[in-house]
Design a protein around this motif. Structure first.
Motif, PDB file in Angstrom:
ATOM      1  N   GLU A 274       0.834  -1.230   0.132  1.00 33.29           N
ATOM      2  CA  GLU A 274      -0.018   0.235   0.144  1.00 33.29           C
ATOM      3  C   GLU A 274       0.815   1.253  -0.165  1.00 33.29           C
ATOM      4  O   GLU A 274       1.906   1.328   0.622  1.00 33.29           O
ATOM      5  CB  GLU A 274      -0.821   0.022   1.124  1.00 33.29           C
ATOM      6  CG  GLU A 274      -1.858  -0.696   1.042  1.00 33.29           C
ATOM      7  CD  GLU A 274      -2.972  -0.759   2.497  1.00 33.29           C
ATOM      8  OE1 GLU A 274      -3.704   0.088   2.337  1.00 33.29           O
ATOM      9  OE2 GLU A 274      -3.806  -1.650   3.128  1.00 33.29           O
ATOM     10  N   ARG A 275       0.176   2.304  -1.113  1.00 34.78           N
ATOM     11  CA  ARG A 275       1.397   3.430  -1.043  1.00 34.78           C
ATOM     12  C   ARG A 275       0.807   4.741   0.214  1.00 34.78           C
ATOM     13  O   ARG A 275      -0.507   5.021  -0.636  1.00 34.78           O
ATOM     14  CB  ARG A 275       1.409   3.937  -1.983  1.00 34.78           C
ATOM     15  CG  ARG A 275       2.044   2.833  -2.984  1.00 34.78           C
ATOM     16  CD  ARG A 275       3.985   2.703  -2.558  1.00 34.78           C
ATOM     17  NE  ARG A 275       4.039   2.171  -2.957  1.00 34.78           N
ATOM     18  CZ  ARG A 275       5.654   1.405  -2.670  1.00 34.78           C
ATOM     19  NH1 ARG A 275       6.175   1.386  -1.461  1.00 34.78           N
ATOM     20  NH2 ARG A 275       7.124   0.789  -3.046  1.00 34.78           N
ATOM     21  N   PRO A 276       0.598   5.102   1.113  1.00 33.20           N
ATOM     22  CA  PRO A 276      -0.338   6.229   1.413  1.00 33.20           C
ATOM     23  C   PRO A 276      -0.967   7.441   1.023  1.00 33.20           C
ATOM     24  O   PRO A 276      -1.794   7.617   0.866  1.00 33.20           O
ATOM     25  CB  PRO A 276       1.129   6.648   3.064  1.00 33.20           C
ATOM     26  CG  PRO A 276       2.403   6.688   2.266  1.00 33.20           C
ATOM     27  CD  PRO A 276       2.028   5.331   1.236  1.00 33.20           C
ATOM     28  N   LEU A 277       0.087   7.776  -0.236  1.00 38.49           N
ATOM     29  CA  LEU A 277      -0.223   9.231  -1.105  1.00 38.49           C
ATOM     30  C   LEU A 277      -1.184   8.811  -1.635  1.00 38.49           C
ATOM     31  O   LEU A 277      -2.299   9.576  -1.940  1.00 38.49           O
ATOM     32  CB  LEU A 277       0.841   9.411  -2.447  1.00 38.49           C
ATOM     33  CG  LEU A 277       2.136  10.188  -1.689  1.00 38.49           C
ATOM     34  CD1 LEU A 277       3.028  10.536  -2.435  1.00 38.49           C
ATOM     35  CD2 LEU A 277       1.786  10.998  -0.438  1.00 38.49           C
ATOM     36  N   VAL A 278      -1.508   6.951  -2.057  1.00 34.74           N
ATOM     37  CA  VAL A 278      -2.647   6.662  -2.965  1.00 34.74           C
ATOM     38  C   VAL A 278      -3.643   6.890  -2.286  1.00 34.74           C
ATOM     39  O   VAL A 278      -5.444   7.024  -2.653  1.00 34.74           O
ATOM     40  CB  VAL A 278      -2.243   5.187  -3.565  1.00 34.74           C
ATOM     41  CG1 VAL A 278      -3.862   4.648  -4.292  1.00 34.74           C
ATOM     42  CG2 VAL A 278      -1.312   5.861  -4.563  1.00 34.74           C
ATOM     43  N   SER A 279      -3.945   6.742  -0.869  1.00 28.47           N
ATOM     44  CA  SER A 279      -4.253   6.189   0.146  1.00 28.47           C
ATOM     45  C   SER A 279      -5.534   8.042   0.456  1.00 28.47           C
ATOM     46  O   SER A 279      -6.280   8.084   0.371  1.00 28.47           O
ATOM     47  CB  SER A 279      -4.384   5.509   1.449  1.00 28.47           C
ATOM     48  OG  SER A 279      -3.357   4.284   1.331  1.00 28.47           O
ATOM     49  N   GLU A 280      -4.554   9.102   0.298  1.00 32.23           N
ATOM     50  CA  GLU A 280      -4.640  10.498   0.554  1.00 32.23           C
ATOM     51  C   GLU A 280      -5.383  10.898  -0.244  1.00 32.23           C
ATOM     52  O   GLU A 280      -6.442  11.711  -0.577  1.00 32.23           O
ATOM     53  CB  GLU A 280      -3.494  11.144   0.284  1.00 32.23           C
ATOM     54  CG  GLU A 280      -3.235  12.382   1.102  1.00 32.23           C
ATOM     55  CD  GLU A 280      -2.153  12.839   1.132  1.00 32.23           C
ATOM     56  OE1 GLU A 280      -2.479  14.760   1.277  1.00 32.23           O
ATOM     57  OE2 GLU A 280      -1.383  12.711   1.341  1.00 32.23           O
ATOM     58  N   VAL A 281      -4.732  10.351  -1.867  1.00 29.38           N
ATOM     59  CA  VAL A 281      -5.694  10.844  -3.200  1.00 29.38           C
ATOM     60  C   VAL A 281      -6.995  10.136  -2.900  1.00 29.38           C
ATOM     61  O   VAL A 281      -8.679  11.304  -3.135  1.00 29.38           O
ATOM     62  CB  VAL A 281      -5.006  10.456  -4.316  1.00 29.38           C
ATOM     63  CG1 VAL A 281      -6.070  11.194  -5.310  1.00 29.38           C
ATOM     64  CG2 VAL A 281      -3.205  11.051  -4.272  1.00 29.38           C
TER      65      VAL A 281
END
Length: 537
Positions: free
Chosen positions: A32-39
């Motif tokens: 999981e990539r935190p910036l993908v979740s943020e977007v």
């Protein structure tokens, strides 16, 4: 069974769907990539987003996760439309999605591609639609490509696609290829107008790229000014330390070389996978023929669909290869070479090309930049500035630069912003804006298209087939190349499978004939095509 597999996502938020997809192996072992979740969290709030992260970060997960979410809830939007600059990237994105869906047991009917020669999401109505910027711009401008030849006589069903566009999440990927100093003023103006029109219509929009220099970012901010401000989600090492550590584990050395050293490097290097990326088709063919002893694979945009697919398959399945390619390999071909030899090009393109060598954690690689080559089709100034910056960063025989991370001490953002620093004006086309946002009909839109030729490029792309008309023989060519083929009696204009006998005075006249519906396709004589090298003309 398929309904049960779909139902597992029915109560999840977008970020929860993303997390579930990662755990099920949808993204080929990625974490999981935190910036993908943020977007995804910002999308749930219907905020327009600019998402900038390095090559290999996994930005496309945004499209897949949001699209699957839209199957269960139309509260935010009714689907996702992934807009890409090249056909090759559309093909790669749809294949990646198909592979991921198979892993989680979801039926493929939820997605489709829409572009020249491919119409599996007509009017962009599938929950996950993939399309090129050329096709997208026509649908948005009330000119459904599948109905173009009929629009002189009736209005068409353009509101089907526009209804889908305005009620879907619109994701523009690889934005740097739509928007840079080298693009014609007309193309930049129309792109800005499309984005501003979508924001005015309250349509969810995401703009994504690995290489967004500050001048482009500033221009995009001005697009949203006084309409709806973009939220900026930009990678930095402190936001994702796992990704930072993965990239730092890669050992990629960079050298500047002369053109005459290419053969020597291939001959003497002990490499399994050698990728050579050059700036023109003509130069690619020349190098391919020089390296014939190594049985190289040649890749560019002028191959028949079937031959191109076979070449990409060969690259993906062989353990040892030499590949000579043009820019088509910059994005959309999932390979990792041991060595990259690349023509000098503007910083943004060079960073993209570096993403095709030593792509994964703990890999080693070498990157050679050929500095004494012609800049075309790029701006000579941008290429010279790129080479000058890299020359000044030499530490002994190597260039001190990290191609995998933007913000470390020797990260690529300094190169990117140093080279791409000219201001890009955020100008709009008032007629195009009215066309998109008011009840103009498709006939007015067609009149406008006949004047400008294309909303997205300098030359109109022509539907061509080598010999018989079939998907396997399809090959998109510019009007300039087609005109030269016709002039040399190597191509014929076709309508209703019959030859149209008409004098063609130049490429622009050919474009006009196509836009007026005077012909449907171009038949290229098989003698003008070689399976090994495609069409060179």
């Amino acid at each position: 069974m398929e309904e049960e597999n779909l139902r597992q996502f029915s109560t999840d938020s977008m970020s929860e769907i993303y997390s579930r997809l990662v755990k099920k192996g949808f993204f080929k072992g990625r974490i999981e990539r935190p910036l993908v979740s943020e977007v995804l969290e910002k999308i749930e709030q219907l905020k327009p987003v600019i998402f900038s992260a390095p090559p290999g970060y996994g930005k496309t997960a945004v499209v897949y996760s949001a699209g699957i979410y839209s199957i269960f809830s139309w509260e935010k939007f009714c689907g996702s439309i992934h807009v890409l600059p090249m056909r090759a990237i559309v093909e790669s994105a749809t294949k990646s999605l198909a592979n991921g869906l198979e892993k989680v047991g979801i039926h493929e009917d939820i997605y489709g591609a829409e572009m020249m020669f491919v119409h599996s999401s007509q009017f962009l109505l599938k929950p996950l639609s993939f399309t090129t910027i050329d096709t997208y711009s026509l649908y948005l401008a009330k000119l459904p490509p599948i109905e173009m030849k009929m629009l002189e006589d009736f209005y068409g069903h353009y509101e089907l696609s526009r209804g889908s566009i305005f009620n879907s999440l619109n994701v523009f990927d690889e934005v740097h290829l739509f928007l840079n100093e080298e693009k014609a003023d007309k193309v930049i103006r129309y792109f800005f107008t499309m984005i501003r029109a979508l924001l005015k219509m309250q349509t969810p929009v995401i703009l994504m790229s690995a290489t967004l220099p500050q001048n482009v970012l500033n221009a995009l901010r001005r697009v949203g000014d006084r309409v709806k401000d973009f939220e900026i989600v930009e990678y930095s090492s402190d936001k994702d330390k796992n990704f930072r550590n993965e990239r730092l584990s890669i050992n990629l050395k960079t050298k500047l070389i002369d053109n005459n050293q290419i053969s020597e490097i291939v001959k003497e290097g002990n490499f399994d996978k050698v990728l050579i990326v050059v700036n023109t088709v003509k130069r690619a063919v020349e190098i391919y023929e020089k390296l014939s002893d190594y049985n190289p694979i040649l890749l560019h945009s002028r191959f028949r669909q079937k031959d191109r697919e076979n070449k990409v398959s060969e690259l993906l399945n062989k353990n040892k290869w030499v590949c000579v390619s043009t820019q088509v390999v910059e994005a959309g071909v999932d390979i990792s070479a041991d060595v990259l030899i690349t023509d000098a090009c503007p910083a943004s393109s060079l960073i993209q090309r570096s993403g095709r060598v030593a792509r994964y954690a703990d890999e080693c690689g070498e990157m050679y930049i050929v500095k004494d080559v012609e800049a075309k089709p790029y701006s000579e100034d941008l290429v010279n500035q790129t080479c000058s910056f890299l020359s000044n960063r030499k530490n002994g025989e190597y260039v001190d630069i990290n191609w995998k991370l933007p913000d470390v001490e020797n990260g690529y953002s300094k190169l990117l912003n140093n080279v791409h620093r000219n201001r890009i004006g955020a100008r709009y086309d008032p007629e195009f804006m009215r066309l998109i946002t008011t009840p103009w009909s498709s006939r007015e839109a067609l009149k406008m298209l006949k004047v400008v030729g294309s909303f997205t490029r300098g030359n109109v792309i022509m539907p061509c087939y080598v010999g018989a008309k079939s998907r396997e023989n399809a090959i998109p060519l510019t009007s300039k190349i087609v005109f030269n083929l016709i002039k040399n009696k190597k191509a014929q204009i076709m309508i209703d499978d019959k030859i149209l006998e008409i004098f063609v005075k130049n490429g622009k006249y050919l474009e006009q004939l196509l836009l007026e519906g005077r012909f449907e396709w171009i038949s290229v004589d098989p003698s003008a095509y070689r399976k090994e090298v495609g069409i060179i003309g």
